[in-house]
Design a protein around this motif. Structure first.
Motif, mmCIF file in Angstrom:
data_model
loop_
_atom_site.group_PDB
_atom_site.id
_atom_site.type_symbol
_atom_site.label_atom_id
_atom_site.label_comp_id
_atom_site.label_asym_id
_atom_site.label_seq_id
_atom_site.Cartn_x
_atom_site.Cartn_y
_atom_site.Cartn_z
ATOM 1 N N TYR A 88 12.414 35.973 4.908
ATOM 2 C CA TYR A 88 11.579 36.366 6.145
ATOM 3 C C TYR A 88 12.598 36.378 7.324
ATOM 4 O O TYR A 88 13.819 36.138 7.328
ATOM 5 N N ALA A 89 11.908 37.174 8.447
ATOM 6 C CA ALA A 89 12.741 37.240 9.697
ATOM 7 C C ALA A 89 11.759 37.133 10.864
ATOM 8 O O ALA A 89 10.799 37.093 10.922
ATOM 9 N N VAL A 90 12.499 36.838 12.125
ATOM 10 C CA VAL A 90 11.603 36.738 13.308
ATOM 11 C C VAL A 90 12.492 37.240 14.311
ATOM 12 O O VAL A 90 13.594 37.109 14.359
ATOM 13 N N PHE A 91 11.929 38.292 15.052
ATOM 14 C CA PHE A 91 12.536 39.027 16.005
ATOM 15 C C PHE A 91 11.935 38.934 17.360
ATOM 16 O O PHE A 91 10.858 38.844 17.756
ATOM 17 N N THR A 92 12.860 38.944 18.420
ATOM 18 C CA THR A 92 12.659 38.689 19.662
ATOM 19 C C THR A 92 11.866 39.796 20.472
ATOM 20 O O THR A 92 12.552 40.718 20.875
ATOM 21 N N THR A 93 10.530 40.036 20.392
ATOM 22 C CA THR A 93 9.907 41.226 21.068
ATOM 23 C C THR A 93 9.688 41.032 22.440
ATOM 24 O O THR A 93 10.039 41.876 22.994
ATOM 25 N N LYS A 94 10.138 40.032 23.082
ATOM 26 C CA LYS A 94 10.004 39.830 24.411
ATOM 27 C C LYS A 94 10.609 38.141 24.931
ATOM 28 O O LYS A 94 10.301 37.197 24.271
ATOM 29 N N HIS A 95 11.976 38.085 25.526
ATOM 30 C CA HIS A 95 12.492 37.134 25.835
ATOM 31 C C HIS A 95 11.957 36.724 27.453
ATOM 32 O O HIS A 95 11.016 37.136 27.761
ATOM 33 N N HIS A 96 12.705 35.368 27.966
ATOM 34 C CA HIS A 96 12.258 34.857 29.176
ATOM 35 C C HIS A 96 12.406 35.733 30.324
ATOM 36 O O HIS A 96 11.556 35.537 31.576
ATOM 37 N N ASP A 97 12.978 36.886 30.387
ATOM 38 C CA ASP A 97 12.882 37.802 31.350
ATOM 39 C C ASP A 97 12.037 38.670 31.490
ATOM 40 O O ASP A 97 11.822 39.720 32.323
ATOM 41 N N GLY A 98 11.043 38.710 30.644
ATOM 42 C CA GLY A 98 10.072 39.699 30.387
ATOM 43 C C GLY A 98 10.021 40.963 29.981
ATOM 44 O O GLY A 98 9.002 41.805 29.901
ATOM 45 N N PHE A 99 11.129 41.441 29.459
ATOM 46 C CA PHE A 99 11.517 42.746 28.990
ATOM 47 C C PHE A 99 10.926 43.127 27.741
ATOM 48 O O PHE A 99 11.354 42.437 26.730
ATOM 49 N N SER A 100 9.732 43.941 27.214
ATOM 50 C CA SER A 100 9.274 44.017 26.002
ATOM 51 C C SER A 100 9.887 45.248 25.402
ATOM 52 O O SER A 100 9.965 46.166 25.794
ATOM 53 N N LEU A 101 10.318 44.911 24.066
ATOM 54 C CA LEU A 101 10.638 46.194 23.198
ATOM 55 C C LEU A 101 9.436 46.666 22.488
ATOM 56 O O LEU A 101 9.931 47.526 21.484
ATOM 57 N N TRP A 102 8.507 46.827 23.122
ATOM 58 C CA TRP A 102 7.592 47.900 22.538
ATOM 59 C C TRP A 102 6.529 48.503 23.946
ATOM 60 O O TRP A 102 6.960 48.018 25.048
ATOM 61 N N ASP A 103 5.942 49.447 23.713
ATOM 62 C CA ASP A 103 5.475 50.140 24.983
ATOM 63 C C ASP A 103 3.956 49.425 25.139
ATOM 64 O O ASP A 103 3.044 49.867 24.739
ATOM 65 N N THR A 104 4.251 48.413 25.782
ATOM 66 C CA THR A 104 3.098 47.367 26.514
ATOM 67 C C THR A 104 2.282 48.283 27.410
ATOM 68 O O THR A 104 2.590 48.737 28.362
ATOM 69 N N LYS A 105 0.826 48.093 27.234
ATOM 70 C CA LYS A 105 0.034 48.792 28.124
ATOM 71 C C LYS A 105 -0.263 47.858 29.327
ATOM 72 O O LYS A 105 -0.752 48.508 30.579
ATOM 73 N N VAL A 106 0.315 46.798 29.587
ATOM 74 C CA VAL A 106 0.113 45.861 30.770
ATOM 75 C C VAL A 106 1.236 45.844 31.539
ATOM 76 O O VAL A 106 1.319 44.921 32.520
ATOM 77 N N SER A 107 2.382 46.542 31.228
ATOM 78 C CA SER A 107 3.702 46.376 32.204
ATOM 79 C C SER A 107 4.467 47.658 32.041
ATOM 80 O O SER A 107 4.237 48.173 30.991
ATOM 81 N N ASN A 108 5.216 47.924 33.055
ATOM 82 C CA ASN A 108 6.069 48.964 32.842
ATOM 83 C C ASN A 108 7.470 48.489 32.585
ATOM 84 O O ASN A 108 8.407 49.148 32.559
ATOM 85 N N TYR A 109 7.530 47.278 32.396
ATOM 86 C CA TYR A 109 9.042 46.557 32.321
ATOM 87 C C TYR A 109 9.174 46.379 30.832
ATOM 88 O O TYR A 109 9.065 45.514 30.289
ATOM 89 N N ASP A 110 9.555 47.510 29.957
ATOM 90 C CA ASP A 110 9.444 47.462 28.760
ATOM 91 C C ASP A 110 10.420 48.850 28.270
ATOM 92 O O ASP A 110 10.897 49.678 29.158
ATOM 93 N N ILE A 111 10.578 49.073 27.091
ATOM 94 C CA ILE A 111 11.220 49.962 26.509
ATOM 95 C C ILE A 111 10.746 51.330 26.664
ATOM 96 O O ILE A 111 11.520 52.224 26.860
ATOM 97 N N ALA A 112 9.555 51.437 27.170
ATOM 98 C CA ALA A 112 8.921 52.946 27.553
ATOM 99 C C ALA A 112 9.607 53.434 29.019
ATOM 100 O O ALA A 112 9.628 54.387 29.462
ATOM 101 N N SER A 113 10.197 52.509 29.627
ATOM 102 C CA SER A 113 10.989 52.770 30.947
ATOM 103 C C SER A 113 12.507 52.917 30.839
ATOM 104 O O SER A 113 13.161 52.987 31.786
#
Length: 455
Positions: A88-113
């Protein structure tokens, strides 16, 4: 009155039951936990904004365009995990700084930016697809503590709780079955995330299980307490180690490289040895604990060659133990072990804290103590060959660890700094009593844990 008694009895039965009702579906949590423990060996993957900043806790307002996964290849990660025998594996989708590695609909601080070249990447999808295709169960890591969006202790409100739930909904809705979600920065010893009074455990646990009933909630809170998690996560990088008598469903999380996130130069670093990994894995698996080994991709989005080679070597040297048939009766850790010390500075820093596997509690000797020792009595002879200990902040400059054998104290280990995580092997010994003595310190130290095991 009779109705009240019946109601109380019903509540008691539900609390003790291995089943949980989610909507109209009955979920056997014991089976889910047993299946998880039978995965045995997993890959923790720390990869996020910190990878590009040489920061283990990245500044929360970096430019998203700094994130440049120029050769991202999650299939390479998955094949590396498979070569090691990881299930199995576990991947850091978001760490303490809040940068999301998917296009989250509730923030622009993510990979889509990110830069145009990368903004259409959904790294969570790349990861989940690659590992599933390799036959490896998929888990996610998610930090509740979010410094970019103000999800911090003292600032918890309905708005940012809703924000957190929205992000969890996205992760648990758009990427298929998620085996487990490791949550960090929530009721944790470090950082400034919410505590369980501001954000009760049940609030997010119920939300997660309303979407995916079989997704295990693994709270990274540094306590061996199943009130706050379904699986205890032993923080192996901070002196918290699976105890010799552990019966708590758990996982232990060390690192292959020297830190969680990759930094320049790690491609030439001496990694955790095959022998160490195999011994730690075998110990964990024989004590109802999985072994979640972190391997961090580089700033290209690839595992370095030295990591690929070491994981293959680990796979060649590893034989995964037979599956568990049933869960054990859960008992407190170090049950029956008594502790005494030359002194304690106060009740808050009592001697028993050193064996509770809880990083929130610590032992501290008194200011005028000239002896400065703490002794563990196991009540009958126990055989060990490794010691793990850790302190809160840095104070210890010289110490020794001994065993009481044939009427005298025999030296096992002598060291300088303990810091947050000290590990040492010694010749296998059998003794009833073991002790730690602080010989020199820059100030009164806080000793978090002292754990003896046999590898």
């Amino acid at each position: 009155k009779k109705m009240n008694k019946n109601y109380i009895l019903l509540i008691a039965v539900l609390l003790l039951s291995p089943f949980r009702i989610v909507g109209q579906k009955e979920v056997n949590t014991d089976d889910t936990i047993l299946n998880f423990l039978n995965l045995k060996f997993g890959m923790f993957i720390h990869y996020n904004m910190g990878t590009y900043q040489a920061e283990q806790w990245a500044y929360p307002f970096h430019d998203p365009k700094d994130f440049k996964p120029s050769q991202l290849d999650c299939n390479q990660w998955a094949q590396a995990a498979k070569s090691a025998g990881m299930q199995y594996a576990v991947f850091t989708t978001k760490h303490h700084d809040g940068f999301s590695l998917w296009d989250t609909k509730v923030s622009n601080y993510d990979i889509a930016s990110a830069h145009n070249k990368y903004k259409n990447l959904d790294i969570v999808k790349e990861y989940t697809d690659a590992f599933r295709n390799a036959g490896i169960k998929v888990g996610l890591y998610f930090s509740v503590w979010d410094r970019h969006h103000g999800m911090e202790h003292g600032n918890i409100n309905q708005e940012n709780i809703s924000f957190t739930k929205e992000q969890l909904t996205e992760l648990l809705t758009n990427y298929g079955e998620i085996n487990c979600i490791v949550i960090d920065g929530w009721g944790s010893k470090w950082g400034n995330g919410p505590d369980f009074e501001e954000l009760p455990y049940e609030t997010l646990e119920a939300h997660i299980h309303s979407i995916q009933p079989n997704c295990l909630v693994i709270n990274h809170s540094c306590r061996p307490d199943l009130k706050y998690t379904q699986i205890v996560h032993y923080e192996a990088t901070h002196g918290q180690h699976c105890p010799y008598d552990n019966t708590i469903p758990s996982q232990q999380g060390p690192t292959l490289q020297s830190t969680w996130f990759w930094e320049k130069g790690y491609e030439n670093q001496e990694l955790k040895s095959v022998d160490e990994v195999v011994k730690e894995l075998n110990f964990a698996n024989s004590h109802y604990s999985n072994y979640l080994l972190n391997a961090a991709p580089n700033d290209k989005g690839l595992m370095d060659e030295n990591v690929l080679e070491r994981l293959k070597q680990i796979g060649d040297a590893t034989t995964i133990s037979a599956p568990l048939k049933k869960l054990p009766e859960i008992k407190p850790v170090h049950q029956g072990v008594s502790v005494k010390a030359s002194s304690s500075s106060s009740k808050e820093f009592g001697a028993n804290h050193i064996i509770d596997a809880d990083l929130f509690t610590r032992w501290q000797y008194a200011q005028d103590d000239k002896e400065r020792w703490i002794e563990l009595d196991f009540k009958s002879p126990k055989t060990f060959n490794r010691v793990i200990c850790g302190e809160y902040k840095r104070a210890v400059q010289e110490f020794k660890i001994e065993a009481f054998i044939n009427g005298e104290w025999k030296l096992l280990v002598k060291g300088g700094n303990i810091r947050n995580n000290f590990n040492a092997s010694f010749e296998t010994v059998t003794a009833q009593k073991y002790r730690l003595t602080i010989l020199k310190a820059s100030r009164l130290p806080y000793i978090a844990e002292l754990t003896f095991v046999k590898y």
